[in-house]
Design an enzyme around this catalytic site. Structure first.
Site, PDB file in Angstrom:
ATOM      1  N   CYS A 140      21.595  66.457  40.543  1.00  0.00           N
ATOM      2  CA  CYS A 140      22.325  66.364  39.280  1.00  0.00           C
ATOM      3  C   CYS A 140      22.342  67.717  38.578  1.00  0.00           C
ATOM      4  O   CYS A 140      21.361  68.116  37.944  1.00  0.00           O
ATOM      5  CB  CYS A 140      21.690  65.299  38.385  1.00  0.00           C
ATOM      6  SG  CYS A 140      22.520  65.123  36.790  1.00  0.00           S
ATOM      7  N   CYS A 143      21.944  67.559  34.780  1.00  0.00           N
ATOM      8  CA  CYS A 143      20.561  67.319  34.340  1.00  0.00           C
ATOM      9  C   CYS A 143      19.709  68.569  34.503  1.00  0.00           C
ATOM     10  O   CYS A 143      18.899  68.891  33.636  1.00  0.00           O
ATOM     11  CB  CYS A 143      19.906  66.209  35.170  1.00  0.00           C
ATOM     12  SG  CYS A 143      20.948  64.797  35.499  1.00  0.00           S
ATOM     13  N   ASP A 144      19.843  69.248  35.635  1.00  0.00           N
ATOM     14  CA  ASP A 144      18.853  70.258  35.998  1.00  0.00           C
ATOM     15  C   ASP A 144      19.374  71.692  36.043  1.00  0.00           C
ATOM     16  O   ASP A 144      18.582  72.626  36.187  1.00  0.00           O
ATOM     17  CB  ASP A 144      18.248  69.908  37.373  1.00  0.00           C
ATOM     18  CG  ASP A 144      17.518  68.565  37.326  1.00  0.00           C
ATOM     19  OD1 ASP A 144      16.948  68.239  36.277  1.00  0.00           O
ATOM     20  OD2 ASP A 144      17.546  67.833  38.327  1.00  0.00           O
TER      21      ASP A 144
END
Ligand code: NDP
Length: 323
Positions: A140, A143-144
């Site tokens: 992701c 997200c990261d």
């Protein structure tokens, strides 16, 4: 009814942000929800390290911590959180039936599906090792990606997701190397053109991952192989992103619910959590291949509980009128 059958007002299947948020709302509405956690209690977030984009956590929070907090919040209002996996359902009659671990039978007035989706991985030992350690493997980018600002990363995949994520990463990272296993993209033309026209994205066609390299703690590079020339070489990188698709966890519903061609549950009434079966609602990634965020899952979990509550209220007033 046999002794093994339990009757509940609201059954919630799945324990990610969607399921727990649905549980918080449903328990506060006196629906006495029973929530089965499923195979991976806490869902996909338990494989994430820091969550920095969920509103309300100015210092960030780890995925597992956040899921424990959500569970406690749901339990505080009376949600019955249980270990167990729903292995079969039957939505053919007026009562919605579900079986836990193939044995215990539950009859539910309403069901909220929050079974999520699972990211697909290559399955390499080195990939799984750094994924489990939180050492630089992710599925992701949104997200990261932030953790890799001004660094060099590698992303695998050639579909719309991979293109979207590569483009997202290109705005944060010094360089993004994209590994495409064939000599063409699967992505739509416009998405493929976007990555081709981004200066700091290098696309390597006919290229597959041999191994994710690391120092035992974090990722340091990727060993790749050109599947035409046979050349094998290393690419330095601190992050390895896998964007080869997701699989929604919806197999057990396919005989009753309308799914799209990749298995995502279709919302029968857009803008609601309703499915094509009355009294069965869906929230989170099981119906969302576009946003796939903890916050959107939580939002749709809230919607599903409100829709279920209104459905029950309408049923109860129908019954009262009939009597
Ligand atoms: P897709 O299934 O479309 O693409 C998966 C990609 O991963 C393919 O290019 C495939 O390669 C590659 N792949 C699969 N396995 C491997 C492997 N083992 N090694 C290397 N590469 C591999 O998944 P997406 O998640 O990209 O998209 C899913 C759906 O969601 C699609 O319908 C897409 O259009 C849609 N979507 C739309 C978006 C938008 O419109 N903004 C954004 C994101 C997704 P190959 O091509 O060789 O099979």
């Amino acid at each position: 009814m046999s002794e093994t059958i339990e009757r509940v007002k609201c059954l919630i299947i799945g324990s990610g942000p969607a399921g727990y948020t649905a549980a918080i709302y449903a328990s506060r509405a006196n629906m006495f929800p029973v929530l089965y956690q499923g195979e991976q209690p806490g869902g996909q977030l338990t494989t994430t390290n820091d969550v920095e984009n969920f509103p309300g956590y100015p210092e960030g929070v780890t995925g597992p911590e956040m899921m424990i907090e959500l569970q406690k919040q749901a339990e505080r209002f009376g949600t019955d959180v249980r270990h167990g996996w729903i292995t079969k359902v039957d939505f053919s009659g007026p009562v919605h039936k579900a079986w836990v671990n193939g044995e215990k039978e539950i009859h539910a007035d309403t069901i909220i599906i929050s079974t999520g989706a699972s990211a697909k991985y290559l399955g390499l030992e080195s990939e799984q090792k750094y994924l489990q350690m939180g050492g630089g493997v992710s599925a992701c980018a949104v997200c990261d990606g932030f953790f890799y600002r001004n660094q060099e990363v590698v992303i695998v995949g050639a579909g719309d997701s991979a293109c979207e994520e590569a483009h997202y990463l290109s705005k944060l990272c010094k360089k993004v190397t994209m590994l495409v296993r064939r000599d063409v993209f699967r992505a739509s033309k416009i998405m493929a053109e976007r990555v081709k026209n981004t200066e700091n994205i290098e696309i390597l066609f006919n290229t597959e991952t041999e191994e994710v390299l690391g120092d035992g703690q974090v990722v340091t590079g990727v060993k790749v192989r050109n599947n035409v020339s046979g050349d094998i070489y290393d690419i330095p990188a601190t992050g390895f992103f896998v964007a080869i698709g997701h699989k929604p966890n919806t197999d057990i519903f396919k005989d009753y619910l309308e799914l799209d061609e990749t298995g995502y549950i279709i919302n029968a009434v857009p803008g609601t959590s309703k499915t094509n079966v009355e009294g069965v609602f869906v929230s989170g990634d099981a119906a969302d291949h576009v946003y796939r965020q903890a916050i959107t899952a939580a939002g749709t979990g809230c919607m599903a509980a409100l829709d279920a509550e209104r459905y029950l209220a309408a049923k109860e007033s129908e019954l009262a009128m009939a009597n």
